[in-house]
Scaffold this active site. Structure first.
Site, mmCIF file in Angstrom:
data_model
loop_
_atom_site.group_PDB
_atom_site.id
_atom_site.type_symbol
_atom_site.label_atom_id
_atom_site.label_comp_id
_atom_site.label_asym_id
_atom_site.label_seq_id
_atom_site.Cartn_x
_atom_site.Cartn_y
_atom_site.Cartn_z
ATOM 1 N N HIS A 71 -0.413 -7.582 -8.615
ATOM 2 C CA HIS A 71 -1.467 -7.034 -9.468
ATOM 3 C C HIS A 71 -1.136 -7.303 -10.926
ATOM 4 C CE1 HIS A 71 1.426 -3.752 -9.409
ATOM 5 N NE2 HIS A 71 0.684 -2.882 -10.059
ATOM 6 N N HIS A 111 1.704 8.284 -13.776
ATOM 7 C CA HIS A 111 0.884 8.056 -12.583
ATOM 8 C C HIS A 111 1.696 7.486 -11.428
ATOM 9 C CE1 HIS A 111 0.645 4.074 -14.673
ATOM 10 N NE2 HIS A 111 0.694 3.616 -13.444
#
Lengths: 115, 277
Positions: free
Chosen positions: B187, B124
């Site tokens: 994150h 991804h």
């Protein structure tokens, strides 16, 4: 060294579609190629996302494995929380749970300027 | 000068894979519109090849032989390595640019030790950017990886130097080249904390990045990043490399911490291409 092997099998599995097909039909045959502890073997054989997370499998490897197992997103997050509840804190690596199991992934609708 | 575009963008898998779960559709769609603008800017630049400086997630490399830096010189790349339904991007092949990639690799090697690969599987980290920037997957792509997953990690000073070396290598080529760096800022992906974002930290980092504040950018320690920005914050290496390659000031076109289902502060920015690199 054993955690390394548990991660390595998932690394191989995540990127090898032939191995994935074999794994779906004969997990033991695939798992036997790796030097795993009993705990790791059982976690991998049963697809125990929570325990694998606690054992310290790199989160990205585990996330891709969960996707392969078709685990839905919020179920996957909850399985990791359940793993910590059942087995204690993450034992190795850089993907520890740091926020006490808080849920961050819900967001209110807002019309605020995004910039 | 053959670098015609430089920018950054986010790559989190939720951006495509969990688009339907985003309740904040206004911000989600504004983000997608900015990514479309970025594609248009790259097309308008005349870029013939897209160099993607990414932080892969064990699609190609494992701890048995982990390169700090790698450039993909293959004729084709394949992706996504993940379940296509999960990422909502179909499996496909992507054209490489082997001749140019080899020339870039040789020149980068003059300044930074890199690995190269003729076989590249995209996860991804590259597929999400390509989904938006070359949606037909028909633009030649040169993938580059900086290890941001398996510590020990390359120092930020080396990531900067890698970006500079990449730029200097581009300068000698005839082809028009676009570079994008793709990584997260703060994150905590692939943990139960997924969706947690330290917006203040992100905005401070982005301000330094847009201002080409090299001293501050390179002063972050991995310990501080882990504490304030999570393990996902290690991916700032890709953004720093892109800034170093561009050399000019940045323009932050989009940032939002209001899409936690995407598990990252969603970011799009472009850089001016300095003639002094």
């Amino acid at each position: 060294m054993s955690l390394y092997q548990a991660q390595k099998i998932l690394y191989h599995l995540n990127r090898d579609e032939e191995m994935q097909q074999t794994f779906l039909t004969d997990k033991a045959a695939v798992l036997s190629r790796y030097d795993l502890s009993t705990e790791e073997y059982e976690a991998l054989h049963s697809g125990d996302i929570g325990l694998l997370y606690v054992l310290g499998v790199n989160g990205q490897i585990l996330m891709h494995y969960a996707a392969f197992l078709k685990v839905e997103w919020f179920d996957y997050l909850q399985l990791m929380r359940d793993g910590v509840d059942n087995h204690g804190p993450v034992r190795a690596g850089i993907y520890a749970m740091t926020a006490g199991g808080e849920q961050f992934a819900e967001t209110p609708v807002t019309s605020r300027d995004p910039n | 000068m053959s670098l015609v575009y430089a920018g950054i963008l986010s790559h989190a898998p939720g951006i495509t894979g969990r688009a339907n779960l985003a309740t904040n559709t206004l911000v989600r769609d504004a983000f997608y519109n900015c990514l479309e603008d970025q594609r248009n800017e790259i097309e308008a630049s005349g870029a013939e090849v897209l160099v993607v400086v990414a932080a892969e997630h064990f699609a190609n490399f494992f701890m048995d032989n982990m390169p700090a830096y790698c450039i993909g010189i293959g004729e084709k790349h394949y992706g996504p390595v993940e379940d296509a339904e999960w990422l909502k991007i179909p499996k496909t092949s992507i054209p490489g640019a082997p001749d140019l990639a080899l020339k870039l690799a040789k020149q980068v090697m003059q300044r930074v030790d890199i690995a190269y690969s003729e076989e590249w599987k995209c996860d991804h980290g590259i597929m999400v950017p390509l989904h938006f920037l070359t949606p037909n997957f028909d633009m030649p792509v040169i993938p580059c990886n900086i290890n941001c997953q398996g510590p020990p990690l390359t120092p930020l000073t080396r990531a900067w130097r890698f970006g500079e070396a990449l730029r200097q290598a581009c300068n000698d080529q005839a082809e028009k080249i676009a570079i994008v760096g793709t990584g997260g800022i703060s994150h905590w992906p692939a943990t139960p904390d997924s969706g947690k974002i330290n917006e203040a930290w992100d905005r401070e980092f982005l301000e330094q990045l847009m201002n080409q504040d090299k001293q501050k950018l390179l002063s972050y320690t991995d310990e501080d990043v882990y504490d304030q920005a999570g393990q996902g914050g290690f991916e700032i290496r890709t953004l720093i490399a892109a800034a170093a390659a561009a050399g000019g000031k940045g323009d932050l076109q989009f940032y939002s911490a209001e899409l936690p289902i995407f598990a990252v502060g969603c970011t799009v920015a472009r850089f001016e291409i300095s003639s002094e690199r």
